[in-house]
Design a protein around this motif. Structure first.
Motif, short mmCIF file in Angstrom:
data_model
loop_
_atom_site.label_atom_id
_atom_site.label_comp_id
_atom_site.label_asym_id
_atom_site.label_seq_id
_atom_site.Cartn_x
_atom_site.Cartn_y
_atom_site.Cartn_z
N GLU A 1 0.86 -1.18 0.00
CA GLU A 1 0.00 0.00 0.00
C GLU A 1 0.89 1.23 0.00
OE1 GLU A 1 -2.49 -0.18 3.44
OE2 GLU A 1 -3.74 -1.78 2.62
N ASN A 2 0.54 2.21 -0.81
CA ASN A 2 1.30 3.46 -0.85
C ASN A 2 1.06 4.25 0.42
OD1 ASN A 2 2.39 2.99 -3.38
ND2 ASN A 2 0.63 3.86 -4.41
N LYS A 3 2.15 4.78 0.98
CA LYS A 3 2.10 5.66 2.15
C LYS A 3 2.78 6.96 1.75
CE LYS A 3 0.39 2.69 5.07
NZ LYS A 3 -0.89 2.84 5.71
N GLY A 4 2.06 7.83 1.12
CA GLY A 4 2.65 9.06 0.63
C GLY A 4 3.26 8.84 -0.74
N ILE A 5 4.11 9.79 -1.14
CA ILE A 5 4.68 9.71 -2.48
C ILE A 5 5.96 8.88 -2.55
CG2 ILE A 5 3.67 11.88 -3.24
CD1 ILE A 5 6.43 13.16 -2.75
N ASP A 6 6.58 8.61 -1.39
CA ASP A 6 7.86 7.92 -1.43
C ASP A 6 7.96 6.73 -0.47
OD1 ASP A 6 7.86 9.40 0.85
OD2 ASP A 6 9.90 10.16 0.63
N ARG A 7 6.84 6.22 0.00
CA ARG A 7 6.87 5.11 0.95
C ARG A 7 5.81 4.08 0.59
NH1 ARG A 7 8.34 5.86 6.78
NH2 ARG A 7 10.49 6.19 6.27
N LYS A 8 6.11 2.85 0.92
CA LYS A 8 5.16 1.76 0.76
C LYS A 8 5.17 0.92 2.01
CE LYS A 8 4.80 0.92 -4.10
NZ LYS A 8 4.12 0.02 -4.95
N SER A 9 4.02 0.39 2.35
CA SER A 9 3.93 -0.61 3.41
C SER A 9 3.69 -1.94 2.72
CB SER A 9 2.77 -0.32 4.35
OG SER A 9 3.05 0.81 5.14
N ILE A 10 4.51 -2.93 3.05
CA ILE A 10 4.42 -4.25 2.43
C ILE A 10 3.78 -5.19 3.43
CG2 ILE A 10 5.70 -6.13 1.38
CD1 ILE A 10 7.82 -4.07 0.58
N PHE A 11 2.80 -5.95 2.97
CA PHE A 11 2.06 -6.88 3.80
C PHE A 11 2.21 -8.31 3.28
CE2 PHE A 11 0.03 -2.82 4.27
CZ PHE A 11 -0.29 -2.75 5.61
N ILE A 12 2.24 -9.25 4.19
CA ILE A 12 2.18 -10.67 3.84
C ILE A 12 0.85 -11.18 4.36
CG2 ILE A 12 3.15 -12.95 4.27
CD1 ILE A 12 5.88 -11.72 4.28
N GLU A 13 0.13 -11.88 3.49
CA GLU A 13 -1.18 -12.41 3.83
C GLU A 13 -1.13 -13.93 3.79
OE1 GLU A 13 -5.74 -12.06 2.22
OE2 GLU A 13 -4.10 -11.86 0.81
N ILE A 14 -1.62 -14.55 4.85
CA ILE A 14 -1.70 -16.01 4.90
C ILE A 14 -3.15 -16.36 5.19
CG2 ILE A 14 -0.96 -18.13 6.05
CD1 ILE A 14 1.58 -16.67 6.88
N ASN A 15 -3.79 -16.96 4.21
CA ASN A 15 -5.15 -17.45 4.37
C ASN A 15 -6.11 -16.37 4.89
OD1 ASN A 15 -6.91 -19.61 4.05
ND2 ASN A 15 -6.87 -20.07 6.23
N GLY A 16 -5.96 -15.15 4.38
CA GLY A 16 -6.85 -14.06 4.76
C GLY A 16 -6.38 -13.21 5.92
N SER A 17 -5.39 -13.66 6.69
CA SER A 17 -4.82 -12.87 7.79
C SER A 17 -3.57 -12.17 7.27
CB SER A 17 -4.44 -13.76 8.96
OG SER A 17 -5.56 -14.42 9.47
N SER A 18 -3.52 -10.85 7.41
CA SER A 18 -2.36 -10.13 6.89
C SER A 18 -1.63 -9.40 8.00
CB SER A 18 -2.78 -9.14 5.80
OG SER A 18 -3.62 -8.16 6.31
N LEU A 19 -0.34 -9.19 7.77
CA LEU A 19 0.52 -8.52 8.73
C LEU A 19 1.57 -7.74 7.95
CD1 LEU A 19 0.76 -8.44 11.83
CD2 LEU A 19 2.41 -10.27 11.65
N SER A 20 1.82 -6.52 8.38
CA SER A 20 2.83 -5.68 7.74
C SER A 20 4.22 -6.21 8.06
CB SER A 20 2.69 -4.24 8.26
OG SER A 20 3.79 -3.47 7.86
N LEU A 21 5.15 -6.08 7.12
CA LEU A 21 6.53 -6.49 7.38
C LEU A 21 7.10 -5.69 8.55
CD1 LEU A 21 8.23 -6.95 3.89
CD2 LEU A 21 7.12 -8.64 5.33
N ALA A 22 6.66 -4.44 8.72
CA ALA A 22 7.15 -3.63 9.82
C ALA A 22 6.66 -4.14 11.18
CB ALA A 22 6.71 -2.18 9.64
N ASP A 23 5.51 -4.81 11.20
CA ASP A 23 4.92 -5.28 12.45
C ASP A 23 5.16 -6.76 12.72
OD1 ASP A 23 3.90 -2.75 12.79
OD2 ASP A 23 1.98 -3.25 11.85
#
Length: 105
Positions: free
Chosen positions: A74-96
């Motif tokens: 997901e885009n977070k502003g013009i120069d950042r992205k949040s990357i998520f991993i989803e397993i069977n419908g449950s997702s978690l950000s790489l940062a978390d």
């Protein structure tokens, strides 16, 4: 289905993989190539290669059906992205992902 897959345990395995630099273990390429994500165009298709490396390094993920594990951003502003991993419908950000707590096996 989450109980059947034990999604928490899978996220903890992925968390260990993410916290380990490639080639940290002698004679093994195990580890997440996080530095390779830097300085890439924001629209570069890196998810497939990242997931392929994760499946090679964590063999239990190879046994899961295709489409069970996904990666999206997901885009977070013009120069950042949040990357998520989803397993069977449950997702978690790489940062978390380091915040995944121990649960029952």
């Amino acid at each position: 289905m989450d109980d059947e897959l034990n999604v928490d345990l899978l996220f903890r395995m992925i968390g260990h993989w993410l916290a380990t630099s490639p080639n940290s273990y002698h004679g093994s390429t195990y580890g997440a190539p996080l530095l390779e994500l830097l300085q890439k165009p924001m629209n570069s298709p890196i998810a497939d290669a990242f997931l392929a490396k994760m499946r090679v390094d964590i063999p239990v993920l190879q046994a899961l059906p295709m489409g069970t594990i996904n990666m999206y951003a997901e885009n977070k502003g013009i120069d950042r992205k949040s990357i998520f991993i989803e397993i069977n419908g449950s997702s978690l950000s790489l940062a978390d992902i380091g915040e995944v707590k121990r649960g029952p096996y």
